[in-house]
Write an enzyme that holds these catalytic residues in place. Structure first.
Site, PDB file in Angstrom:
ATOM      1  N   SER A 129      63.744 -60.347-102.043  1.00  0.00           N
ATOM      2  CA  SER A 129      64.379 -59.227-101.353  1.00  0.00           C
ATOM      3  C   SER A 129      65.744 -59.630-100.821  1.00  0.00           C
ATOM      4  CB  SER A 129      63.512 -58.734-100.196  1.00  0.00           C
ATOM      5  OG  SER A 129      64.160 -57.674 -99.510  1.00  0.00           O
ATOM      6  N   LYS A 183      55.583 -58.506-101.046  1.00  0.00           N
ATOM      7  CA  LYS A 183      56.850 -57.846-101.371  1.00  0.00           C
ATOM      8  C   LYS A 183      56.660 -56.334-101.487  1.00  0.00           C
ATOM      9  CE  LYS A 183      61.182 -57.400-102.687  1.00  0.00           C
ATOM     10  NZ  LYS A 183      61.306 -56.163-103.436  1.00  0.00           N
ATOM     11  N   HIS A 186      56.535 -55.075 -98.006  1.00  0.00           N
ATOM     12  CA  HIS A 186      57.924 -55.118 -97.510  1.00  0.00           C
ATOM     13  C   HIS A 186      58.656 -53.849 -97.909  1.00  0.00           C
ATOM     14  CE1 HIS A 186      62.204 -55.738 -98.369  1.00  0.00           C
ATOM     15  NE2 HIS A 186      62.243 -56.641 -97.399  1.00  0.00           N
ATOM     16  N   ASN A 187      58.533 -53.465 -99.189  1.00  0.00           N
ATOM     17  CA  ASN A 187      59.242 -52.288 -99.670  1.00  0.00           C
ATOM     18  C   ASN A 187      58.683 -51.007 -99.069  1.00  0.00           C
ATOM     19  OD1 ASN A 187      60.498 -54.231-101.206  1.00  0.00           O
ATOM     20  ND2 ASN A 187      60.428 -53.065-103.099  1.00  0.00           N
ATOM     21  N   GLU A 190      60.220 -50.741 -95.777  1.00  0.00           N
ATOM     22  CA  GLU A 190      61.610 -50.346 -96.033  1.00  0.00           C
ATOM     23  C   GLU A 190      61.712 -48.833 -96.246  1.00  0.00           C
ATOM     24  OE1 GLU A 190      64.511 -50.757 -99.855  1.00  0.00           O
ATOM     25  OE2 GLU A 190      63.465 -52.579 -99.236  1.00  0.00           O
TER      26      GLU A 190
END
Length: 472
Positions: A129, A183, A186-187, A190
């Site tokens: 990222s 990940k 994480h997105n 986001e």
């Protein structure tokens, strides 16, 4: 035998920047791309004068690498990754290591780890990222696979990663698809924060009548405070300040209001549903993007379903940094992080990932898109209580939520009366109120389920499973 320390397959922008990052940190490299012309252009341009060579064929590429080989694949997720693995595997030898640095579905990575490890190859699914700039200057990196595979790349990734006060923004995440799962979450976080800031922009424009520069000034104030200081707030300010070169107006107002999504937000929500973890703020952000794609339908609906009569409400003023709206955004951002952490905790339990949530908070403090000052507090919370069930139960975050709740309620209520959609803010309020409620109305749902389907129910006053003939 080859001498290059590191190999890269796939010369897109991220691939180019990652190999330049590796070379800058002392790792000689060889690159391969499906088209030789792309490789030539890179070597004559950004790669010129660097310790980077190119290969026309995969055979040349593999031969140019020192053993054990460390190969980073930056190719499109899904079938292209499987196709590349199938093509290059016959050329590899025991101990060689493939790294998938794209946004792959974590279950695909689980499968690939098992397949390749059974053939004595290493395989790492590594979330990366930070966008193009982060890839070049230092991203946050989330590698998962066997510990031995991670140990083989640790000297490389620790130098390539973003560096913060307490170390590089990379750590061993866990076995199998753990790195790609983290990940994905994480997105998802986001998605939530981007939508929260978009809702704040919409309210400042529609209710307070602020222009781009005025809104940017508010965001600049938010970015000075611990609770909201972050990369996403920083770039939102930049977007709001940027002018259209054609007429000098706010460029953001010239952009079509239909947002794309590449799958990781959807994977977050689907995983949460499968694991039984509520993530309504993240889901609302995903749904908002889906709704935005129905632009023609929305325009037709607006003609037949008029908005309510004009209704103004207090969002604060630029002088006080739009205090109620700021507090609403703080609460929603905290909840977006909290939902993601809770999802990772459940995935860790179900898949035996043994995720260290404090360490994940640490590696997200630099390089990545959701980097924020608040991540130090998140790191502290999970260091103090590694099995913390929900971020809102941490004393510091509980106090913060209590302080911000009045502003969140004020903003959501006002937006509802004004007919302005705030899906993330309203979902956050519902989530908090549901989570703090000792009694929810699902007792009636259970009664209805038993009434029409004999699904049975439990009682609050004695143990056991019960059924009632409701319609007799």
């Amino acid at each position: 035998m080859g001498t290059a320390h590191f190999g890269l397959i796939g010369l897109g922008v991220m691939g180019e920047n990652l190999v330049l990052n590796a070379e800058r940190n002392g790792f000689s490299s060889v690159v391969y791309n499906r088209t030789w012309a792309k490789t030539e252009a890179f070597l004559a341009g950004r790669g010129a004068g660097r310790d980077i060579s190119g290969a026309r064929t995969l055979e040349e590429f593999v031969a140019a690498l020192e053993r054990p080989r460390r190969i980073l694949m930056m190719v499109k997720a899904g079938e292209p990754v499987d196709a590349m693995i199938a093509t290059i595997s016959p050329l590899l030898e025991e101990g060689d290591l493939l790294i998938d640095g794209g946004n792959s579905l974590y279950t695909d990575t689980e499968r690939r780890v098992k397949e390749l490890e059974s053939r004595s190859f290493g395989y790492i699914g590594m979330g990366v990222s930070g966008g193009a700039k982060g890839a070049l200057e230092g991203p946050s990196m989330m590698p998962g696979g066997t510990r031995a595979a991670y140990d083989a790349i640790e000297p490389l990734v620790r130098k390539m990663a973003a560096q913060v006060e307490d170390g590089p923004c990379v750590t061993y995440i866990g076995p199998g698809g753990a790195g790609h799962f983290v990940k994905t979450v994480h997105n998802g976080i986001e998605y939530g924060i981007e939508q929260i800031l978009a809702e704040a922009y919409d309210l400042m424009k529609r209710v307070a009548g602020l222009n781009g520069d005025q809104m940017a000034a508010v965001l600049a104030q938010w970015n000075e405070a611990e609770e909201l200081a972050s990369y996403l707030v920083e770039i939102t300010e930049v977007c709001l300040r940027t002018k259209d070169p054609d007429d000098g107006g706010d460029l953001v107002e010239r952009i079509v209001d239909a947002a794309g999504q590449k799958g990781t937000g959807l994977w977050t929500v689907v995983s949460a549903l499968e694991m039984g973890v509520p993530v309504p703020t993240i889901y609302a952000a995903l749904n908002a993007r889906v709704m935005s794609s129905l632009r023609e339908e929305r325009l037709r609906a607006g003609a037949v379903i008029p908005p309510p009569a004009s209704h103004s409400f207090d969002l604060g003023t630029p002088a006080d940094a739009m205090a109620p709206l700021r507090d609403a955004c703080i609460a929603a951002c905290v909840v977006s992080y909290g939902q993601g952490m809770a999802l990772m905790q459940e995935a860790s339990r179900l898949h035996d990932y043994n995720l260290d949530l404090a360490a994940i908070g640490q590696i997200w403090k630099g390089g990545c898109i959701i980097r924020a000052r608040l991540l130090q507090r998140i790191q502290d919370a999970y260091n103090a209580s590694p099995q913390l069930a929900n971020l809102m139960l941490d004393p510091w975050f509980a106090a913060l939520i209590n302080r911000c709740l009045p502003g969140l309620r004020q903003v959501v209520a006002g937006a509802a009366l004004a007919g302005i959609p705030v899906p993330c803010l309203s979902s956050t309020l519902d989530y908090i109120d549901s989570y703090r409620s000792g009694r929810l109305p699902q007792n009636l749902v259970q009664a209805m389920r038993d009434c029409f389907g004999s699904h049975t129910y439990e009682r609050v006053d004695r143990p056991g499973t019960f059924h009632t003939e409701w319609l007799s």
